[in-house]
Design a protein around this motif. Structure first.
Motif, PDB file in Angstrom:
ATOM      1  N   LEU A   1      75.971  23.334  78.516  1.00 25.58           N
ATOM      2  CA  LEU A   1      77.158  22.720  78.283  1.00 25.58           C
ATOM      3  C   LEU A   1      78.127  22.674  79.516  1.00 25.58           C
ATOM      4  O   LEU A   1      78.810  21.680  79.720  1.00 25.58           O
TER       5      LEU A   1
ATOM      6  N   TRP B   1      76.926  19.908  81.489  1.00 28.08           N
ATOM      7  CA  TRP B   1      77.311  18.578  80.671  1.00 28.08           C
ATOM      8  C   TRP B   1      78.820  18.346  80.961  1.00 28.08           C
ATOM      9  O   TRP B   1      79.219  17.055  80.984  1.00 28.08           O
ATOM     10  N   ILE B   2      79.902  19.202  80.784  1.00 26.88           N
ATOM     11  CA  ILE B   2      81.053  18.951  80.969  1.00 26.88           C
ATOM     12  C   ILE B   2      81.425  18.436  82.143  1.00 26.88           C
ATOM     13  O   ILE B   2      82.116  17.586  82.262  1.00 26.88           O
TER      14      ILE B   2
ATOM     15  N   PRO C   1      78.939  14.260  82.065  1.00 25.13           N
ATOM     16  CA  PRO C   1      78.633  13.964  80.936  1.00 25.13           C
ATOM     17  C   PRO C   1      77.221  12.950  80.801  1.00 25.13           C
ATOM     18  O   PRO C   1      76.867  12.523  79.762  1.00 25.13           O
TER      19      PRO C   1
ATOM     20  N   ARG D   1      79.543  18.895  72.688  1.00 27.25           N
ATOM     21  CA  ARG D   1      80.581  18.714  72.883  1.00 27.25           C
ATOM     22  C   ARG D   1      81.298  19.300  71.544  1.00 27.25           C
ATOM     23  O   ARG D   1      82.729  19.419  71.596  1.00 27.25           O
ATOM     24  N   TYR D   2      80.595  19.921  70.621  1.00 27.66           N
ATOM     25  CA  TYR D   2      81.110  20.331  69.380  1.00 27.66           C
ATOM     26  C   TYR D   2      80.994  21.882  69.579  1.00 27.66           C
ATOM     27  O   TYR D   2      81.276  22.627  68.446  1.00 27.66           O
TER      28      TYR D   2
ATOM     29  N   TYR E   1      84.862  25.339  78.857  1.00 29.38           N
ATOM     30  CA  TYR E   1      85.657  24.385  79.587  1.00 29.38           C
ATOM     31  C   TYR E   1      86.391  24.888  80.766  1.00 29.38           C
ATOM     32  O   TYR E   1      86.355  24.382  81.838  1.00 29.38           O
TER      33      TYR E   1
END
Length: 259
Positions: A43, A46-47, A50, A63-64, A71
Motif C-alpha cells: 500500500l 502504491w500510494i 499508483p 486504496r480502500y 498515507y
C-alpha cells in the motif's frame, strides 16, 4: 558528606518507561516484511506510485484500506528509507504503549507506584492474554493496531478524568489508526456513559466532544464508507482468501477458547 540523588515522580515515570521499552524490544525482538505488513507495505509503495501492480486484483483493493496512517508513512518514506522509518515508528509505538499503560494506571490509582510500574511491566513483557484469539499486548513489528492501542488507553484515562476534549483527540487519532478497535473503544466508553449518571448529566459537553471526534476521525470513516461501496470482483474467492489469511476477523468459530 554523602550526596543523594532523588528522582521526582515524573522523572521516575520516564525512567521506568524507557527501561521497560528497551527491555520489551529485547524480549519481543523486531521484524519487518511480515504478517500484516504484507498488505501495508505494498500500500505504501502504491500510494507513492499508483502505476505499480497493474491489473492486480489485490492491488485494486489497496486504496480502500481504511487506515490513513499508511498515507502518512508513504509521505514520510519519500524523504526517509522505508526500513529505518518502520523501525523508528516501531520504537515510538512501543514507548507510547508503555507510557500510556502507566498513565492509565496512575489515573486510576495515583498513590500506587506498584500499579503504575506493574502496568508498564505487563505491557513490556508482550504477554499473550486470555482473550479470544489470544492476541499479544505488543507484537514484534510496526502496524496500525499497535499504534492505536496507546491512544485508546489515553482516551480511557481522559474519560475517567472527564477531560472531554482530550477524549475526542485521543479517540480520533486511535480511530484513524485502526477503526475496528476504535469501535471497540467507543462501545466501552458508551456503555459507561449510559450507565453512569455523572456522565449523562453533562451530556451537552460529551455531545460536542463526540462531534469533534467525528471530525478528527473523518478520514478513516470516509475510507471505510468507500470500501463498503465497492464489491469484490469474486466474492467466493475473497471469502476463501479471508478464511486462510485472517479467519479470526470474520469467522467466530475459529476463535480459540479462553483458558
Amino acid at each position: 558528606m554523602k550526596f543523594r540523588f532523588k528522582l521526582s515522580t515524573r522523572q521516575s515515570f520516564y525512567l521506568y518507561g524507557f527501561v521497560f521499552c528497551l527491555a520489551s524490544i529485547l524480549i519481543t525482538g523486531y521484524a519487518v516484511y511480515i504478517e500484516n505488513q504484507a498488505l501495508q507495505i505494498p500500500l505504501v509503495h502504491w500510494i507513492n506510485n499508483p502505476s505499480l501492480y497493474p491489473h492486480d486484483p489485490f492491488a485494486e483493493t489497496l486504496r480502500y484500506y481504511a487506515s490513513p496512517l499508511w498515507y502518512l508513512v508513504a509521505f514520510v518514506s519519500r524523504f526517509v528509507s522505508l526500513e529505518p522509518l518502520l523501525f523508528s515508528f516501531f520504537v515510538l509505538e512501543r514507548l507510547l504503549v508503555i507510557f500510556a499503560a502507566g498513565y492509565l494506571a496512575y489515573t486510576f490509582a495515583p498513590q500506587s507506584k506498584l500499579a503504575v510500574v506493574g502496568s508498564m511491566a505487563v505491557f513490556a513483557l508482550g504477554l499473550a492474554g486470555p482473550t479470544l484469539g489470544g492476541n499479544q499486548l505488543v507484537i514484534n513489528y510496526f502496524e496500525q493496531t499497535g499504534l492505536a492501542i496507546p491512544f485508546f488507553l489515553l482516551a480511557f484515562a481522559a474519560f475517567y478524568q472527564k477531560k472531554v476534549w482530550l477524549v475526542a483527540v485521543w479517540l480520533g487519532i486511535g480511530f484513524n489508526c485502526n477503526s475496528m478497535f476504535g469501535v471497540y473503544a467507543l462501545t466501552y466508553l458508551g456503555a459507561v456513559f449510559i450507565l453512569d449518571t455523572n456522565y449523562r448529566s453533562q451530556w451537552q459537553k460529551w455531545l460536542l466532544s463526540f462531534g469533534l471526534f467525528l471530525l478528527l476521525a473523518s478520514p478513516a470513516i470516509l475510507l471505510t464508507f468507500l470500501a463498503f461501496g465497492r464489491k469484490a470482483t469474486d466474492e467466493n474467492l475473497w471469502y476463501i482468501a479471508s478464511k486462510v489469511r485472517f479467519p479470526h476477523h470474520l469467522f467466530p468459530l475459529s476463535w480459540n477458547k479462553i483458558e
